[in-house]
Enzyme design. Sequence first.
Site, PDB file in Angstrom:
ATOM      1  N   HIS A  84      -3.541   6.725   2.338  1.00 48.86           N
ATOM      2  CA  HIS A  84      -3.941   5.415   1.840  1.00 48.86           C
ATOM      3  C   HIS A  84      -5.329   5.095   2.364  1.00 48.86           C
ATOM      4  O   HIS A  84      -5.627   5.289   3.540  1.00 48.86           O
ATOM      5  CB  HIS A  84      -2.926   4.365   2.304  1.00 48.86           C
ATOM      6  CG  HIS A  84      -3.406   2.963   2.147  1.00 48.86           C
ATOM      7  ND1 HIS A  84      -3.961   2.495   0.977  1.00 48.86           N
ATOM      8  CD2 HIS A  84      -3.419   1.912   3.020  1.00 48.86           C
ATOM      9  CE1 HIS A  84      -4.300   1.224   1.136  1.00 48.86           C
ATOM     10  NE2 HIS A  84      -3.981   0.857   2.360  1.00 48.86           N
TER      11      HIS A  84
ATOM     12  N   CYS B 221       0.809  -1.224   0.000  1.00 49.53           N
ATOM     13  CA  CYS B 221       0.000   0.000   0.000  1.00 49.53           C
ATOM     14  C   CYS B 221       0.841   1.272   0.000  1.00 49.53           C
ATOM     15  O   CYS B 221       0.308   2.363  -0.214  1.00 49.53           O
ATOM     16  CB  CYS B 221      -0.932  -0.005   1.203  1.00 49.53           C
ATOM     17  SG  CYS B 221      -1.931  -1.524   1.327  1.00 49.53           S
TER      18      CYS B 221
ATOM     19  N   ASN C 152     -10.424  -0.760  -0.044  1.00 47.77           N
ATOM     20  CA  ASN C 152      -8.964  -0.655   0.047  1.00 47.77           C
ATOM     21  C   ASN C 152      -8.362  -1.271  -1.207  1.00 47.77           C
ATOM     22  O   ASN C 152      -8.469  -2.475  -1.423  1.00 47.77           O
ATOM     23  CB  ASN C 152      -8.493  -1.376   1.312  1.00 47.77           C
ATOM     24  CG  ASN C 152      -6.979  -1.361   1.476  1.00 47.77           C
ATOM     25  OD1 ASN C 152      -6.232  -1.108   0.539  1.00 47.77           O
ATOM     26  ND2 ASN C 152      -6.526  -1.662   2.686  1.00 47.77           N
TER      27      ASN C 152
END
Length: 357
Positions: free
Chosen positions: A282, A124, A313
């Site tokens: 993020h 990420c 996500n």
Amino acid sequence: MSTPTLKQNALHEGTRILGVGAYRPSVIVSNDDVCQWIDSSDEWIRKRTGIVTRHRAPHDVSVVDMAVAAGSEAIEKAGIAPGQLGAVIVSTVTHPYATPSAAALIAERIGASPAPAYDVSAACAGYCYGIAQADALVRAGTADYVLVIGAEKLSDVIDNHERTISFLLGDGAGAVVIGPAEEPGIGPSVWGSDGSKWDTIGMTHSQLEIRDFSEQSMKNGTDLDDLDLAALGEAQANLWPTLRQDGQTVFRWAVWEMAKVAKQALEAAGIEAADLGAFVPHQANMRIIDELAKQLKLPESVIVARDIADAGNTSAASIPLATHRLLAENPELSGKLSLQIGFGAGLVFGAQVVRLP
């Protein structure tokens, strides 16, 4: 005899983002859909994560397909030709091949060959890692323009019945073109890793506890006289790596440690939170996003990206996807400063302040 003088690349004093592109898959998975696979509810998922829907790519749409679409839009918006790219950097952990890279094929498909192309595996934080490298390449004169893509097909590595992470994840791709600028448009990168928590987010298997290629290799190296080939064949057929995490450990680390990194990025850029137009963390969890914004004491004038509500996500794709949406919905942000920070498996992190295109 005198020593020859070496030539060096011409330097660019500043860099900036010139264009942003995105690809969001067509299949939308609701919380009610997810609750067919895990014992949960729409209310619980919204309360704990802020997620309402997530996008999933159809089986015939690959990481490369999504990356090409996002990259092509970024190139067009940057106003350059694909052949002007000096490098293509692709951040992904879901390209299905250990080798060759996704980036080399993407460069070919967008018309950037023979530009150097390579993959970055930093989960990420991969997009922010890519920005740090692109910034350095352009400033050093190694490339005039660099395409940075974050692309993930996380649905390929999801066990839908797994409760720690599967319901969080979505698919997609986001991309930017980095190029020269008269004034700095990308602040110093604050990036690093914490390998003491290396196993907090990782891969597992539903039937076999084989964790990596080397472990599988040891099993394959068993004396053939003692090997049950039929059993091994059946085991390998059931062997499919899927994601899992220690959610509480990740949450605490993200909230407390990443707030420090975000503050360091602001300090390194020589600005204060009030100077920002946007904050794009993020898109891991809405509670993490809200807590980071609180700890940074962001004024109400700073627009906080909350793309996770609709996209889930998407790992390396989350920051460019969220940036793309922010600019589409808030065109007044063009030219303003944005703090972006990525963090994830490794555990790894990266942050920088950028000027939005």
